[in-house]
Enzyme design. Structure first.
Site: not given
Length: 366
Positions: A135, A181
């Protein structure tokens, strides 16, 4: 969508000059966490959750706090304490500030001239906190895309370099992470990544190979509403690896090999092999990190899937699990029922196609 906004693969650009970009959550399918240890991984961007950043030209440079995630007004001391215990101390403002600083530094270091002008940055996100879905980096990635377009330098900063820039902004804040990521979020789609030491030393980044998302079987996401902190999981393993711990070194190599085998399995649509590799990936992580470090709740998410015969592993460092039901819809129904009983949320995974536009593609190394 606002009628004054033009939609392109670069994002949304309005007639007033406002720029908007999305960056999606990430699922580590195979090979994680070997990206931090010169390994290989396969990851994809998850359309179910995203961060959204808006940049608007303004007389002063302003970073807008989010009304929920950067809360500074409370009903009482109890409210403040409960909030900090559930959400932590940090929202997204520090992330936006950090990428602005590191973007400026990168441009200065590489003689990229930035035109004068100020802006206001604001963000929103629906990515569950501390769920191992990246996130924080999604907010940074979306903000970087806005800066590239505002300063019109997208063609000057190579796609392969952007994940490093995003990671450097997070490391500035003490966030523990690897490149995997950020690569998935910059590229979009399904990506095989090779972080071998030779590549990293020679180029400063890995070799990133996009794969066809239609090759993936149906997958599901399982996550907890109150998961563990994914930022603390790598700490002891990293030191053991640096100290030459044979178990960690050999296990990390095997984890990296799983990604290489997984690439072949996906290309061949050998989904039984994929299921075996997913399970083996988690088993190796569990052996290295230990149950206490992984956390009982995280382990239970994996076990819930395995009890119905599904393959399962962490999407990242804990907080969410990617599951594959090789026996199809009846097995999915069993998994959904078990997740409800255990109090976990479950969603069918939607994979984002490639996020790269024509300008981005021209910057790629040949």
């Amino acid at each position: 969508m606002d009628q004054n906004m033009n939609s392109t693969k670069e994002g949304l650009i309005s007639g007033s000059g406002a720029i908007q970009h999305k960056a999606y959550a990430r699922v580590g399918l195979l090979g994680n966490p070997s990206d931090v240890y010169f390994g290989k991984t396969i990851s994809f961007s998850l359309a179910n959750f995203w961060a959204f950043v808006t940049l608007e030209p303004s007389p002063h440079l302003i970073i807008n706090p989010h009304p929920i995630h950067d809360l500074v007004q409370f009903d009482s001391l109890d409210h403040l304490v409960n909030r900090l215990q559930s959400e932590g101390y940090y929202g997204g403002v520090r992330l936006l500030m950090s990428i602005c600083k590191l973007f400026h530094k990168h441009c200065k270091d590489n003689n990229i001239n930035l035109s004068p002008g100020n802006f206001t940055l604001s963000y929103d996100t629906n990515i569950p906190r501390q769920a191992g879905l990246s996130g924080s980096s999604a907010i940074v990635c979306a903000a970087l895309s806005c800066l590239l377009d505002f300063y019109k330098v997208r063609h000057l900063i190579k796609v392969e370099v952007r994940p490093n820039l995003i990671l450097s902004a997070e490391k500035e804040l003490g966030i523990v992470a690897g490149l995997q990521d950020r690569v998935a979020q910059v590229y979009g789609g399904l990506v095989h990544m090779d972080f071998s030491k030779e590549n990293m030393d020679k180029m400063g980044h890995g070799i990133y190979t996009p794969m066809d998302i239609s090759l993936l079987p149906p997958l599901h996401l399982i996550y907890a509403e109150n998961p563990s902190d994914s930022g603390k999981v790598h700490s002891t393993i990293r030191q053991r690896w640096l100290n030459g711990d044979e178990l960690v070194i050999s296990s990390m190599k095997e984890v990296a090999d799983i990604a290489a085998e997984g690439k072949s399995a996906i290309l061949q649509k050998n989904y039984q092999k994929l299921a075996e590799l997913m399970n083996r990936n988690f088993d190796l992580r569990r052996c290295m990190f230990g149950d206490e470090c992984l956390g009982a709740l995280n382990i239970e998410m994996v076990e819930v899937a395995r009890r119905v015969g599904a393959a399962s592993k962490f999407t990242g460092s804990g907080g969410a699990v990617v599951a594959f039901c090789p026996e199809g819809p009846p097995q999915v129904k069993l998994l959904e029922d078990e997740c409800r009983k255990a109090g976990f949320s479950i969603q069918a995974i939607q994979v984002v196609p490639s996020c790269l536009n024509d300008v981005d593609l021209k910057t790629l190394s040949k």
